[in-house]
Design a protein around this motif. Structure first.
Motif, PDB file in Angstrom:
ATOM      1  N   ASP A   1       0.819  -1.203   0.000  1.00 28.36           N
ATOM      2  CA  ASP A   1       0.000   0.000   0.000  1.00 28.36           C
ATOM      3  C   ASP A   1       0.857   1.260   0.000  1.00 28.36           C
ATOM      4  O   ASP A   1       1.939   1.297   0.588  1.00 28.36           O
ATOM      5  N   ARG A   2       0.372   2.301  -0.669  1.00 23.16           N
ATOM      6  CA  ARG A   2       0.960   3.633  -0.658  1.00 23.16           C
ATOM      7  C   ARG A   2       2.429   3.637  -1.078  1.00 23.16           C
ATOM      8  O   ARG A   2       3.266   4.289  -0.467  1.00 23.16           O
ATOM      9  N   ARG A   3       2.765   2.923  -2.150  1.00 24.50           N
ATOM     10  CA  ARG A   3       4.155   2.888  -2.629  1.00 24.50           C
ATOM     11  C   ARG A   3       4.271   3.196  -4.123  1.00 24.50           C
ATOM     12  O   ARG A   3       5.292   2.913  -4.736  1.00 24.50           O
ATOM     13  N   ARG A   4       3.287   3.780  -4.683  1.00 25.87           N
ATOM     14  CA  ARG A   4       3.301   4.130  -6.105  1.00 25.87           C
ATOM     15  C   ARG A   4       4.257   5.287  -6.361  1.00 25.87           C
ATOM     16  O   ARG A   4       4.400   6.192  -5.536  1.00 25.87           O
ATOM     17  N   ILE A   5       4.912   5.253  -7.521  1.00 26.62           N
ATOM     18  CA  ILE A   5       5.805   6.342  -7.931  1.00 26.62           C
ATOM     19  C   ILE A   5       5.708   6.573  -9.431  1.00 26.62           C
ATOM     20  O   ILE A   5       5.563   5.626 -10.218  1.00 26.62           O
ATOM     21  N   ASP A   6       5.791   7.847  -9.827  1.00 27.44           N
ATOM     22  CA  ASP A   6       5.960   8.254 -11.227  1.00 27.44           C
ATOM     23  C   ASP A   6       7.126   9.233 -11.252  1.00 27.44           C
ATOM     24  O   ASP A   6       7.158  10.208 -10.472  1.00 27.44           O
ATOM     25  N   ARG A   7       8.090   8.975 -12.154  1.00 23.58           N
ATOM     26  CA  ARG A   7       9.323   9.778 -12.158  1.00 23.58           C
ATOM     27  C   ARG A   7       9.840   9.961 -13.573  1.00 23.58           C
ATOM     28  O   ARG A   7       9.756   9.065 -14.416  1.00 23.58           O
ATOM     29  N   GLY A   8      10.401  11.131 -13.828  1.00 14.09           N
ATOM     30  CA  GLY A   8      11.104  11.405 -15.068  1.00 14.09           C
ATOM     31  C   GLY A   8      12.433  12.070 -14.765  1.00 14.09           C
ATOM     32  O   GLY A   8      12.517  12.927 -13.869  1.00 14.09           O
ATOM     33  N   THR A   9      13.495  11.684 -15.493  1.00 14.39           N
ATOM     34  CA  THR A   9      14.841  12.196 -15.211  1.00 14.39           C
ATOM     35  C   THR A   9      15.589  12.460 -16.499  1.00 14.39           C
ATOM     36  O   THR A   9      15.464  11.703 -17.475  1.00 14.39           O
ATOM     37  N   PHE A  10      16.389  13.536 -16.484  1.00 11.97           N
ATOM     38  CA  PHE A  10      17.246  13.890 -17.616  1.00 11.97           C
ATOM     39  C   PHE A  10      18.671  14.084 -17.118  1.00 11.97           C
ATOM     40  O   PHE A  10      18.904  14.723 -16.095  1.00 11.97           O
ATOM     41  N   ASN A  11      19.651  13.514 -17.820  1.00 12.38           N
ATOM     42  CA  ASN A  11      21.081  13.752 -17.579  1.00 12.38           C
ATOM     43  C   ASN A  11      21.750  14.064 -18.900  1.00 12.38           C
ATOM     44  O   ASN A  11      21.514  13.382 -19.910  1.00 12.38           O
ATOM     45  N   GLY A  12      22.615  15.084 -18.920  1.00 12.04           N
ATOM     46  CA  GLY A  12      23.327  15.405 -20.142  1.00 12.04           C
ATOM     47  C   GLY A  12      24.620  16.144 -19.867  1.00 12.04           C
ATOM     48  O   GLY A  12      24.747  16.862 -18.864  1.00 12.04           O
ATOM     49  N   ARG A  13      25.592  15.942 -20.753  1.00 12.89           N
ATOM     50  CA  ARG A  13      26.863  16.666 -20.664  1.00 12.89           C
ATOM     51  C   ARG A  13      27.398  16.885 -22.075  1.00 12.89           C
ATOM     52  O   ARG A  13      27.342  15.984 -22.921  1.00 12.89           O
ATOM     53  N   VAL A  14      27.934  18.090 -22.318  1.00 13.90           N
ATOM     54  CA  VAL A  14      28.477  18.412 -23.626  1.00 13.90           C
ATOM     55  C   VAL A  14      29.780  19.178 -23.444  1.00 13.90           C
ATOM     56  O   VAL A  14      29.914  19.973 -22.510  1.00 13.90           O
ATOM     57  N   ARG A  15      30.740  18.911 -24.326  1.00 16.83           N
ATOM     58  CA  ARG A  15      31.986  19.672 -24.337  1.00 16.83           C
ATOM     59  C   ARG A  15      31.731  20.966 -25.105  1.00 16.83           C
ATOM     60  O   ARG A  15      31.333  20.942 -26.275  1.00 16.83           O
ATOM     61  N   LEU A  16      31.961  22.096 -24.443  1.00 16.08           N
ATOM     62  CA  LEU A  16      31.682  23.382 -25.066  1.00 16.08           C
ATOM     63  C   LEU A  16      32.812  23.845 -25.955  1.00 16.08           C
ATOM     64  O   LEU A  16      32.600  24.271 -27.093  1.00 16.08           O
ATOM     65  N   PHE A  17      34.050  23.778 -25.433  1.00 16.16           N
ATOM     66  CA  PHE A  17      35.180  24.264 -26.224  1.00 16.16           C
ATOM     67  C   PHE A  17      36.475  23.739 -25.628  1.00 16.16           C
ATOM     68  O   PHE A  17      36.523  23.318 -24.463  1.00 16.16           O
ATOM     69  N   ASP A  18      37.519  23.746 -26.440  1.00 15.30           N
ATOM     70  CA  ASP A  18      38.864  23.414 -26.011  1.00 15.30           C
ATOM     71  C   ASP A  18      39.717  24.682 -26.101  1.00 15.30           C
ATOM     72  O   ASP A  18      39.586  25.470 -27.031  1.00 15.30           O
ATOM     73  N   LEU A  19      40.597  24.830 -25.117  1.00 18.83           N
ATOM     74  CA  LEU A  19      41.473  25.996 -25.113  1.00 18.83           C
ATOM     75  C   LEU A  19      42.922  25.615 -25.350  1.00 18.83           C
ATOM     76  O   LEU A  19      43.821  26.412 -25.111  1.00 18.83           O
ATOM     77  N   GLY A  20      43.155  24.401 -25.812  1.00 20.94           N
ATOM     78  CA  GLY A  20      44.522  23.975 -26.059  1.00 20.94           C
ATOM     79  C   GLY A  20      45.241  23.628 -24.781  1.00 20.94           C
ATOM     80  O   GLY A  20      44.775  23.866 -23.670  1.00 20.94           O
ATOM     81  N   ALA A  21      46.420  23.072 -24.906  1.00 15.23           N
ATOM     82  CA  ALA A  21      47.278  22.708 -23.772  1.00 15.23           C
ATOM     83  C   ALA A  21      46.538  21.837 -22.771  1.00 15.23           C
ATOM     84  O   ALA A  21      46.718  21.943 -21.573  1.00 15.23           O
ATOM     85  N   GLY A  22      45.648  20.964 -23.295  1.00 11.86           N
ATOM     86  CA  GLY A  22      44.952  20.039 -22.422  1.00 11.86           C
ATOM     87  C   GLY A  22      43.767  20.629 -21.696  1.00 11.86           C
ATOM     88  O   GLY A  22      43.231  20.007 -20.782  1.00 11.86           O
ATOM     89  N   GLY A  23      43.308  21.820 -22.085  1.00 13.00           N
ATOM     90  CA  GLY A  23      42.189  22.455 -21.411  1.00 13.00           C
ATOM     91  C   GLY A  23      40.881  22.220 -22.137  1.00 13.00           C
ATOM     92  O   GLY A  23      40.828  22.235 -23.368  1.00 13.00           O
ATOM     93  N   ALA A  24      39.801  21.994 -21.397  1.00  7.50           N
ATOM     94  CA  ALA A  24      38.486  21.777 -21.984  1.00  7.50           C
ATOM     95  C   ALA A  24      37.427  22.228 -20.994  1.00  7.50           C
ATOM     96  O   ALA A  24      37.633  22.224 -19.775  1.00  7.50           O
ATOM     97  N   ALA A  25      36.255  22.633 -21.522  1.00  5.35           N
ATOM     98  CA  ALA A  25      35.124  23.063 -20.702  1.00  5.35           C
ATOM     99  C   ALA A  25      33.930  22.174 -20.993  1.00  5.35           C
ATOM    100  O   ALA A  25      33.627  21.891 -22.166  1.00  5.35           O
ATOM    101  N   TYR A  26      33.248  21.737 -19.944  1.00  3.80           N
ATOM    102  CA  TYR A  26      32.087  20.862 -20.057  1.00  3.80           C
ATOM    103  C   TYR A  26      30.894  21.495 -19.346  1.00  3.80           C
ATOM    104  O   TYR A  26      31.018  22.030 -18.235  1.00  3.80           O
TER     105      TYR A  26
END
Length: 740
Positions: free
Chosen positions: A267-292
């Motif tokens: 009893d009383r254990r019903r659930i409805d759920r929605g989830t989103f996960n995302g990651r993207v690389r925006l740019f590289d600045l050289g010398a091993g640098g990156a932004a996510y």
């Protein structure tokens, strides 16, 4: 669990179609005659490979050659290599190793570990950590209760959880201090979890008094591309999951969506759920640098069963998996976004992360029936809204070949509002119990040195300073304002000495802390009836501080056998636990915890891994010698995992939890739980079966001892009695997945 160190195995796929295993690929150990040829599904196994780092040379008709570098740690698990068409350059691939353990009890979960046991959500991944026990005293939509090393961490008060270093514990949540609800994380996108037991490393912040767990998001190499899966379960569970990660990428760019409906097992254990996960690389600045840029969001609507009196269950007045309150429910919404920039150059590593989030939680619950209000009942409606923000900067520079300096700065803050109301049987307003708004901040600075004078010695020593500021406005006290600024200095030390190969000795010391909840700075004075004589009655709000020490060893007498042994002690001058009667955290007298942990692991065959663990702890109040309530004194587990080249996999896990000490001298029941998984993967198709509570025990997951009254119209008795929240009976979930 890792494969035998003398065996190197893996799978070779095609870069453009990573579901296609390339047959007939020659895989040779560089500088050796050891070689193997991939089977029809692209899988290979190399036997008798010497210890240490290894380089694999891959050659196949119509494909460019590949050269794969494996560290001693990386070769202990299956390697995945994607080949490009002939005419391209030789593929140079370095498979990263897992981080070296900081302490004897450090636990690191890999995708193989995560796949080997049932999991409804991200929290349940932690069931595989030795000595860490999870129970669900609500429904799937509500945060779990955690027990570790003699701590009842409630919903997260003493266990710090982070996501790629970002704090997830909710400071001053209306339901529990440090509240954790990981609906925000999709389990299939967890690439690993690192668990540190005890507050021993510089990175560990607020709420890490018992320890911490850092969830790391990403997509394993052999699961990149498009994925989709549908799950059906015996509790009328229906779940749809889909994700994408570039096949040619490193797994750090991804997007995933999941939607779940489940009626629950009672009893009383019903659930409805929605989830989103995302990651993207925006740019590289050289010398091993990156932004996510990373974004996560989740919304859940769920029912709540509450707890049941054991005497009512035994008398047949309510079913073991039933519920008293037909209206108990909740909604949970949370979003989190972060921008991270990191670079590595010469002898310097730098990372800067900014983040922000929004949280809304509403709970309608009744723990005590008609005890406090015999006419209208004790139902309460709680609402929390929080806007969060933060900034974390870390830098590591190598001063000498054997000496590195680590520094860091950070700020986390919340702007929050809390409302709690007593409501009647028709949800009519009876009384306002809380109307609190405020701002809370924690700023930290850390510095430490890592010294490695030789291959066999490592010493990390340093300290962090956390400045805590809280300012609140109490709407029930004519907008009265309160607050304070506090400081906590936390020295940290971990050291390792390896007198021989495959054998290490570890020492760790550290101070952990939990900030006071914001309500402590208002005029609120709780009804302290839940935990008897140990309530601390003097002094202003302070940060709860723990001092912990651990001494242990890790030893692998053979490539297929290993064990770790750790002894630990924790001391707290001023304890704090959650009381379900008053609904708040209560300050208690000082405590100490003494215990030990043993973990055995074995890989007798390349496709079979076995493990067993035992954790014992004696947790007592220093003055009276009474046991600290709720936390179990003994937990034991065993696990077997099969991962075969044919695509077959299986897992079996058993857990035993000794009876827990409860308030007022009561004791809980022993809990024994066994779960299993069975799966098969063939090219683009994947089938998985998960079975919980395989032997169908009547699991008493949540156990409590307090007064309640559920018979309106009859005289109430304020005598504490045992209450239980039931765990799931035997149930199963079948998942069909495709990958392309």
């Amino acid at each position: 669990m890792p494969e035998s160190a003398e065996t190197v195995s893996g799978r070779v796929t095609e870069a453009e179609f990573d579901d296609y295993g390339v047959p007939g690929v020659t895989v040779q150990v560089e500088g050796s005659e050891r070689s193997a040829v991939t089977n029809a599904d692209g899988r290979f196994t190399l036997e008798g490979v010497a210890d240490g780092p290894v380089v694999l040379l891959l050659d196949a008709p119509d494909y460019a050659a590949a050269r794969v570098q494996l560290s001693p740690e990386a070769r202990a698990r299956p390697v995945a290599v994607a080949l490009t068409w002939e005419g391209g350059e030789v593929t140079e691939l370095t498979v990263p190793a897992r981080a070296q353990p900081e302490t004897a009890s450090t636990t690191q979960l890999t995708p193989r570990d995560i796949d080997s046991a049932p999991r409804r959500n991200a929290e349940e991944v932690l069931r595989q950590v030795p000595g860490l026990t999870l129970v669900q005293h609500g429904s799937e939509g509500k945060g779990h209760q955690f027990f570790m090393r003699g701590f009842d961490a409630i919903h997260g008060a003493d266990l710090e959880l982070t996501l790629d270093g970002l704090p997830l514990n909710e400071w001053s949540n209306i339901h529990a201090q440090g509240y954790l609800d990981l609906a925000l994380i999709i389990p299939e996108l967890i690439q690993g979890v690192v668990v540190t037991k005890g507050p021993f490393t510089l990175e560990q912040g607020a709420f890490a008094m018992a320890g911490s767990a850092d969830f790391q998001l990403g997509t394993p190499l052999d699961e990149r591309g498009w994925r989709a899966a549908y799950t059906a379960g015996t509790t009328n569970r229906h779940r749809v999951f889909t994700s994408y990660s570039p096949a040619e990428g490193d797994g750090q760019q991804f997007v995933g969506i999941e939607a779940t409906h489940d009626d629950g097992f009672g009893d009383r254990r019903r659930i409805d759920r929605g989830t989103f996960n995302g990651r993207v690389r925006l740019f590289d600045l050289g010398a091993g640098g990156a932004a996510y840029l990373t974004g996560l969001g989740s919304y859940s609507a769920f029912e709540l069963p509450g707890t049941l009196r054991n005497d009512d269950v035994e008398a047949g007045l309510v079913d073991f998996r039933g519920a008293y309150d037909p209206l108990a429910r909740g909604t949970s919404a949370r979003g989190l976004a972060s921008l991270r920039y990191a670079w590595e150059r010469d002898d310097h590593e730098f990372a800067l992360t900014g983040y922000g989030g929004y949280r809304r939680l509403e709970l309608l619950e009744n723990f005590t029936g008609f005890l406090i209000n015999p006419e209208h009942g004790d139902r309460r409606d709680q609402v929390q809204e929080t806007g969060s923000f933060g900034l974390i900067a870390t830098h590591e520079s190598r001063l000498l070949e054997s000496l590195a300096l680590r520094t860091g700065l950070g700020l986390r803050g919340d702007v929050f509002s809390q409302r709690e109301r007593s409501v009647g049987q028709g949800l009519e307003l009876l009384a306002e119990r809380r109307e609190l708004d405020g701002v809370q901040l924690i700023a930290h600075a850390l510095a430490g040195l890592r010294w490695t004078p030789g291959e066999r010695v490592r010493i990390d020593a340093g300290a962090r300073v956390d400045m805590i500021h809280v300012g609140v406005r109490d709407g029930l006290e004519d907008d009265a304002r309160g607050g304070d600024t506090l400081a906590v200095v936390s020295p940290r030390l971990t050291a390792e000495w390896s007198p021989r190969d495959r054998w290490g000795l570890f020492l760790a010391y550290g101070r952990g802390f939990r900030p006071p909840e914001a309500r402590a700075f208002s005029s609120f004075d709780p009804n302290r009836v839940g935990l008897g004589d140990e309530v601390f009655t003097g002094g202003a709000p302070v940060a709860t501080v723990s001092d912990g020490v651990e001494l242990g060893t890790r030893w692998s007498p053979a490539a297929w056998l290993g064990f770790s042994l750790a002894g630990f002690a924790t001391f707290i001058e001023r304890e704090s636990v959650f009381d379900h009667v008053s609904g708040v955290n209560l300050d208690l007298n000082g405590t100490r915890r003494l215990g030990g942990e043993l973990v055995l692991s074995s890989s007798p065959l390349p496709w079979l891994s076995l493990s067993a663990d035992l954790t014992m702890v004696d947790a007592r109040f220093v003055g009276s010698g009474a046991r600290v309530p709720f936390a179990p004194w003994l937990t034991a587990g065993a696990r077997a995992v099969v991962t075969h080249d044919s695509g077959f996999r299986a897992g079996l896990r058993a857990l035993t939890v000794a009876p827990r000490t409860l308030p007022h001298g009561a004791r809980g029941a022993t809990m024994v739980r066994t779960d299993a998984t069975l799966g098969y993967r063939w090219r683009w198709l994947r089938v998985d079966l998960e079975v919980e509570n395989l032997i169908n025990q009547a699991l008493r997951e949540g156990e409590y001892h307090y007064a309640s009254h559920w018979r309106p119209g009859e005289p109430a008795r304020e005598i504490p009695v045992l209450h239980t929240t039931a765990g799931p009976p035997i149930n199963a979930r079948l998942t069909l997945g495709v990958q392309f």
